[in-house]
Scaffold this motif. Structure first.
Motif, mmCIF file in Angstrom:
data_model
loop_
_atom_site.group_PDB
_atom_site.id
_atom_site.type_symbol
_atom_site.label_atom_id
_atom_site.label_comp_id
_atom_site.label_asym_id
_atom_site.label_seq_id
_atom_site.Cartn_x
_atom_site.Cartn_y
_atom_site.Cartn_z
ATOM 1 N N VAL A 17 2.149 51.175 99.151
ATOM 2 C CA VAL A 17 2.702 50.556 97.696
ATOM 3 C C VAL A 17 2.115 50.127 97.224
ATOM 4 O O VAL A 17 2.231 50.057 95.715
ATOM 5 N N GLU A 18 0.968 49.412 97.816
ATOM 6 C CA GLU A 18 -0.148 49.116 96.980
ATOM 7 C C GLU A 18 -0.748 49.368 96.111
ATOM 8 O O GLU A 18 -1.312 49.120 95.286
ATOM 9 N N ASP A 19 -1.110 51.102 96.148
ATOM 10 C CA ASP A 19 -1.921 51.956 95.354
ATOM 11 C C ASP A 19 -0.834 52.180 94.388
ATOM 12 O O ASP A 19 -1.504 51.547 92.896
ATOM 13 N N ILE A 20 0.480 51.849 93.828
ATOM 14 C CA ILE A 20 2.173 52.136 92.552
ATOM 15 C C ILE A 20 0.960 50.337 92.634
ATOM 16 O O ILE A 20 1.885 50.764 91.267
ATOM 17 N N GLN A 21 1.178 49.326 92.851
ATOM 18 C CA GLN A 21 0.722 48.550 92.157
ATOM 19 C C GLN A 21 -0.358 48.472 91.400
ATOM 20 O O GLN A 21 -0.251 48.415 90.198
ATOM 21 N N LEU A 43 8.313 55.142 90.989
ATOM 22 C CA LEU A 43 8.280 54.060 91.895
ATOM 23 C C LEU A 43 9.152 53.046 92.472
ATOM 24 O O LEU A 43 10.266 53.210 93.663
ATOM 25 N N GLY A 44 10.453 54.487 91.436
ATOM 26 C CA GLY A 44 12.056 53.652 92.120
ATOM 27 C C GLY A 44 11.890 54.767 93.459
ATOM 28 O O GLY A 44 13.052 54.234 94.584
ATOM 29 N N LYS A 45 11.567 55.890 93.330
ATOM 30 C CA LYS A 45 11.488 56.870 94.488
ATOM 31 C C LYS A 45 10.812 55.919 95.622
ATOM 32 O O LYS A 45 11.483 56.304 96.897
ATOM 33 N N LYS A 46 9.754 55.128 95.902
ATOM 34 C CA LYS A 46 9.338 54.862 96.675
ATOM 35 C C LYS A 46 9.668 53.520 97.549
ATOM 36 O O LYS A 46 10.552 52.976 98.583
ATOM 37 N N VAL A 47 10.108 52.603 96.632
ATOM 38 C CA VAL A 47 11.397 51.832 96.992
ATOM 39 C C VAL A 47 12.222 52.387 97.781
ATOM 40 O O VAL A 47 13.316 51.561 98.220
ATOM 41 N N GLU A 48 13.585 53.248 97.058
ATOM 42 C CA GLU A 48 14.515 54.124 97.520
ATOM 43 C C GLU A 48 14.118 54.174 99.026
ATOM 44 O O GLU A 48 14.715 54.173 99.824
ATOM 45 N N GLU A 80 3.234 54.502 72.034
ATOM 46 C CA GLU A 80 4.252 55.306 72.924
ATOM 47 C C GLU A 80 3.203 55.944 73.925
ATOM 48 O O GLU A 80 3.682 56.141 74.983
ATOM 49 N N GLU A 81 2.076 56.005 74.062
ATOM 50 C CA GLU A 81 1.010 56.565 75.684
ATOM 51 C C GLU A 81 1.404 55.774 76.558
ATOM 52 O O GLU A 81 1.328 55.652 77.396
ATOM 53 N N SER A 82 1.182 54.244 76.289
ATOM 54 C CA SER A 82 1.966 53.071 77.759
ATOM 55 C C SER A 82 3.565 52.677 77.347
ATOM 56 O O SER A 82 3.832 52.638 78.904
ATOM 57 N N TYR A 83 3.811 53.457 76.920
ATOM 58 C CA TYR A 83 5.456 53.066 77.273
ATOM 59 C C TYR A 83 5.702 54.323 77.918
ATOM 60 O O TYR A 83 6.479 54.715 79.423
ATOM 61 N N ARG A 84 5.229 55.693 77.581
ATOM 62 C CA ARG A 84 5.433 56.887 78.888
ATOM 63 C C ARG A 84 5.220 56.770 80.089
ATOM 64 O O ARG A 84 5.534 57.306 81.007
ATOM 65 N N LEU A 85 3.977 56.159 79.959
ATOM 66 C CA LEU A 85 2.607 56.306 81.681
ATOM 67 C C LEU A 85 3.905 55.110 82.640
ATOM 68 O O LEU A 85 4.015 55.641 83.456
ATOM 69 N N LEU A 86 4.500 53.856 82.119
ATOM 70 C CA LEU A 86 5.704 52.854 82.420
ATOM 71 C C LEU A 86 6.189 54.026 82.744
ATOM 72 O O LEU A 86 7.081 53.818 83.828
ATOM 73 N N ASP A 87 7.364 54.529 82.076
ATOM 74 C CA ASP A 87 8.047 55.685 82.026
ATOM 75 C C ASP A 87 8.187 56.133 82.888
ATOM 76 O O ASP A 87 9.196 56.769 84.483
ATOM 77 N N GLN A 88 7.283 56.677 83.427
ATOM 78 C CA GLN A 88 6.939 58.014 84.241
ATOM 79 C C GLN A 88 7.016 56.939 85.722
ATOM 80 O O GLN A 88 7.117 57.546 86.624
ATOM 81 N N CYS A 89 5.325 55.685 85.334
ATOM 82 C CA CYS A 89 5.511 55.054 86.793
ATOM 83 C C CYS A 89 6.875 55.177 87.590
ATOM 84 O O CYS A 89 6.841 54.463 88.522
ATOM 85 N N SER A 90 7.606 54.204 86.456
ATOM 86 C CA SER A 90 8.837 53.542 87.357
ATOM 87 C C SER A 90 9.783 54.978 87.976
ATOM 88 O O SER A 90 10.289 54.979 89.195
ATOM 89 N N VAL A 91 9.712 56.417 87.160
ATOM 90 C CA VAL A 91 10.870 56.927 88.498
ATOM 91 C C VAL A 91 9.846 57.096 89.419
ATOM 92 O O VAL A 91 10.494 57.108 90.802
#
Length: 763
Positions: free
Chosen positions: A671-675, A648-653, A635-646
């Motif tokens: 962008v490298e910091d996000i990666q 990251l999506g904003k930065k890509v846009e 659950e913890e890693s799932y929530r972390l990735l879900d939050q980071c995906s939002v």
């Protein structure tokens, strides 16, 4: 991977006792776990039945990383119902000594460590439920993280359904008659139709087989984003040769592709499909498949295409050594494609060919084969070998034998004085390929439907991978059987896999019988002549105590990857009590799979923007598929990735809007910091996850078969391993670095550019 810590491992802080009746009758364990998000037993926690409690503890054990067994279950004399029970860690207690004087069977390894972890259940007579009466969470041995838990505990239902789906896909593929089918965007197709033959293929393919094979490759590439395949056409635009490798093969080649065995079934028999395979073995001595092919044309040009395609699948990283049968066509292709790779000839094949070509010398008391084998295996020095060869040729009047002349011309590819300068990891022949071909030989006949062959081949591959997982898991549970408790052996037991440790311990035992004949200790580099009691041969060993280096004329470390008894003698003479880091080859350690395989840094610039988009998509898709699969495990890693995906999506846009000239409302961060933040949420088990991912198509486990094949495979490294072990108390783990061939000069596992990296593993 297993923890590197010994001794008690701290479990999560105990929760308060559960309220009475917190588990509703009939409520499933999965529902309870999904609701609470906690899998740790709690004092007072209640269950409807004893079986439900046992299953709950089993699931907890799998999440934490240990196995469970029942110690006792008390029953009521009146009703026969279980009143109390105790579940313990499988490593609880100690193994009783074997009192038999005549051991008819091989002694089993010790796995018990006296672990106290347990769960005690007691029946509550008031509500007829079972409650947690006592719980001990601490273990005194390494635990295995969930991704590396016992593969035998995993249900095979998903694997069976996957195999059924794959089988139907293969069958449906055979019904298609279109040769120009789309092979899928997820496949690495950059070389599929390149390098066509200038001639017509030498073998004909039955009507419908080509389309069946191509559709099979298409279905595999859709199911596996990292599935690699390539097809070569002949001068008439007909399929001539096919190569394929799934993600597990790519992963294994990145970690154990230093030494490769290549073989193809009989090319002269037109009734047999021309099946070829690339095979190696892992750090546990188990066979790993690195690639497969169907070769309907066996010219130099075709084999050159095959080896070039194999290198392309492995991102250009050529093996240090490749073994094959004595074949001029294959040898020429290897020299053209991999000029820096040592080509070794299978010695077993040489002996079999000698028996056929010189059959008249095998009759009566003729010792030709004994002398021929001695020329292959016994002589370490070049002059000794050349003299013995000439004596054998003259003794049996074989100066005019054309085959022997050709064998002698290629002596650098098989004779010991020359092969001792080549890293072989213990491989000597292509019998690993022979065993695979033997497992599928009944389906290699050309009159057998190609879909049946592909289906059976996949089943054989899955069974082998399941065996590999079982061997690796059981090996991790074994306690090292020390014959001599020495610091260097304790260090070796922490680093090496069980099989390599046993071989190394034999070298250490032999070192006890070693003595120095003479020495020259002038200068920083000292020279010693070392011999073993009751052995005639002497070896020259050089040692440098200031740099902690040692080198022996037998070159066991350079060829096999671990130090010999002569070198250990000199280390001890120089008062070096631990193995220097450079002599612990990561390839043979328990953690060989823990290091992530590198990724491709460079790519070809394409002018076509559509192809550029497709290239980027194919590169990123498997990386994030792998990351998502890993993050979904808790659950913890799932929530972390879900939050980071939002985020990251904003930065890509924002980047895309800037590219189109639209002003972004927020500033653009690096962008490298996000990666980096995303990669930080992963672990070092990328290769094992790739292995688990590919094994999802594993077939249902067959009945247990003889272990004869396993022992034969392990004897490729060394024969006669001693399995007798004695129980020793646990020792604190030692911290030490391990040799990484990519960073240590002189011990690299691969030839070629280190910058050509694999796309299937993040670093």
């Amino acid at each position: 991977m297993s923890s590197s810590l010994q001794g008690p491992l701290l479990a999560p802080a105990p929760l308060p006792p559960a309220p009475a009746g917190d588990t509703e009758a009939g409520q499933s364990i999965a529902s309870l776990q999904a609701t609470t998000g906690n899998y740790t037993p709690r004092l007072g926690q209640e269950f409807v039945s004893e079986l439900e409690a046992y299953e709950f503890y089993l699931y907890y054990a799998r999440k934490v990383g240990f196995s469970v067994r029942k110690e006792y279950a008390n029953k009521s004399r009146k009703t026969g119902e279980i009143t109390s029970s105790k579940y313990v860690c499988s490593r609880e207690g100690f193994k009783a000594p074997d009192k038999r004087t005549n051991h008819s069977k091989t002694p089993q390894p010790h796995t018990r460590t006296g672990c106290k972890a347990s769960l005690v259940m007691r029946r509550n007579n008031d509500n007829a439920k079972y409650e947690v009466y006592a719980f001990e969470p601490q273990h005194n041995h390494p635990l295995f993280v969930p991704s590396c838990a016992n593969p035998l505990q995993r249900k095979l239902g998903d694997f069976q359904s996957s195999e059924t789906d794959n089988s139907s896909n293969v069958t449906n593929a055979g019904k298609s008659e279109s040769r120009n089918s789309d092979l899928g965007d997820n496949a690495v197709t950059s070389k599929e139709w390149q390098c066509p033959l200038r001639t017509k293929r030498q073998r004909e393919i039955k009507y419908g087989e080509a389309s069946a094979i191509l559709n099979y490759l298409q279905n595999q590439s859709r199911a596996d984003p990292l599935f690699y395949h390539a097809v070569q056409l002949d001068a008439e635009d007909k399929v001539a040769n096919i190569f394929w490798a799934d993600v597990k093969m790519l992963t294994d080649c990145g970690q154990f592709g230093d030494v490769v065995s290549f073989d193809i079934v009989s090319r002269n028999n037109m009734s047999i499909r021309p099946f070829a395979s690339f095979i190696g073995f892992n750090n546990y001595g188990e066979t790993v498949l690195l690639g497969m092919a169907l070769m309907y044309d066996d010219t130099v040009e075709s084999f050159q295409w095959l080896f070039d395609t194999f290198l392309n699948a492995m991102s250009g990283r050529a093996p240090r050594t490749i073994f094959s049968c004595q074949d001029a066509t294959v040898g020429k292709a290897i020299s053209l494609v991999m000029p820096n790779t040592c080509h070794a000839i299978c010695t077993w094949h040489l002996k079999q060919t000698a028996k056929r070509n010189l059959n008249h010398l095998l009759r009566g008391d003729c010792n030709f084969m004994k002398e021929f084998k001695a020329c292959i295996n016994d002589y370490e020095e070049e002059m000794e070998f050349l003299t013995s060869w000439e004596v054998m040729i003259s003794k049996y009047s074989l100066h005019g034998n054309v085959w022997l002349q050709k064998v002698f011309e290629e002596k650098e590819k098989w004779a010991r004085p020359y092969m001792k300068w080549t890293f072989s990891a213990g491989m000597k022949n292509t019998q690993l390929n022979e065993r695979l071909h033997s497992d599928v030989q009944d389906y290699l006949r050309s009159d057998i439907d190609i879909t049946l062959f592909l289906r059976h081949l996949q089943k054989v591959v899955n069974d082998r991978r399941c065996t590999e997982l079982e061997i690796e898991f059981s090996s991790r549970l074994k306690l090292p059987g020390f014959k001599i408790r020495a610091p260097i052996l304790i260090q070796a037991s922490e680093a090496y896999t069980d099989m390599i440790f046993q071989i190394f311990q034999e070298e250490y035992e032999e070192f006890q019988s070693a003595y120095i004949v003479s020495c020259d200790e002038c200068g920083p580099c000292r020279e010693y002549i070392v011999a073993i009691l009751e052995k005639e041969r002497k070896h020259r060993v050089f040692g440098n105590p200031s740099e902690q280096t040692v080198s022996c004329s037998c070159r066991k470390f350079e060829t096999l990857g671990f130090l010999c008894s002569h070198a250990l003698k000199i280390l001890d003479t120089m008062d070096i009590k631990y193995l220097p880091h450079r002599y612990i080859l990561k390839r043979w350690t328990k953690y060989a799979r823990s290091s992530t395989a590198p990724q491709i840094h460079s790519r070809k610039v394409q002018e076509d923007t559509t192809l550029e988009f497709s290239s980027r998509y194919r590169y990123l898709c498997p990386i994030y598929v792998r990351l998502v699969a890993r993050a979904s495990e808790c659950e913890e890693s799932y929530r972390l990735l879900d939050q980071c995906s939002v985020e990251l999506g904003k930065k890509v846009e924002e980047i895309l809007q800037k590219q189109t000239g639209i002003d972004a409302s927020a500033s653009q961060p690096d962008v490298e910091d996000i990666q980096i933040s995303l990669s930080a949420s992963t672990t070092d088990n990328e290769s094992e996850r790739a292995m688990d991912y590919s094994s999802n198509t594993r077939a249902k486990r067959p009945k247990k078969k003889s272990h004869r094949g396993k022992s034969q495979t392990r004897r490729c490294i060394k024969k006669g391993l001693q399995n007798k072990k004695t129980l020793q108390p646990g020792q604190p783990a030692m911290q030490f670095p391990m040799l990484d061939a990519a960073t240590q000069p002189g011990n690299g596992l691969f030839q070629g550019s280190a910058s050509m990296l694999h796309p299937f593993n993040g670093s």
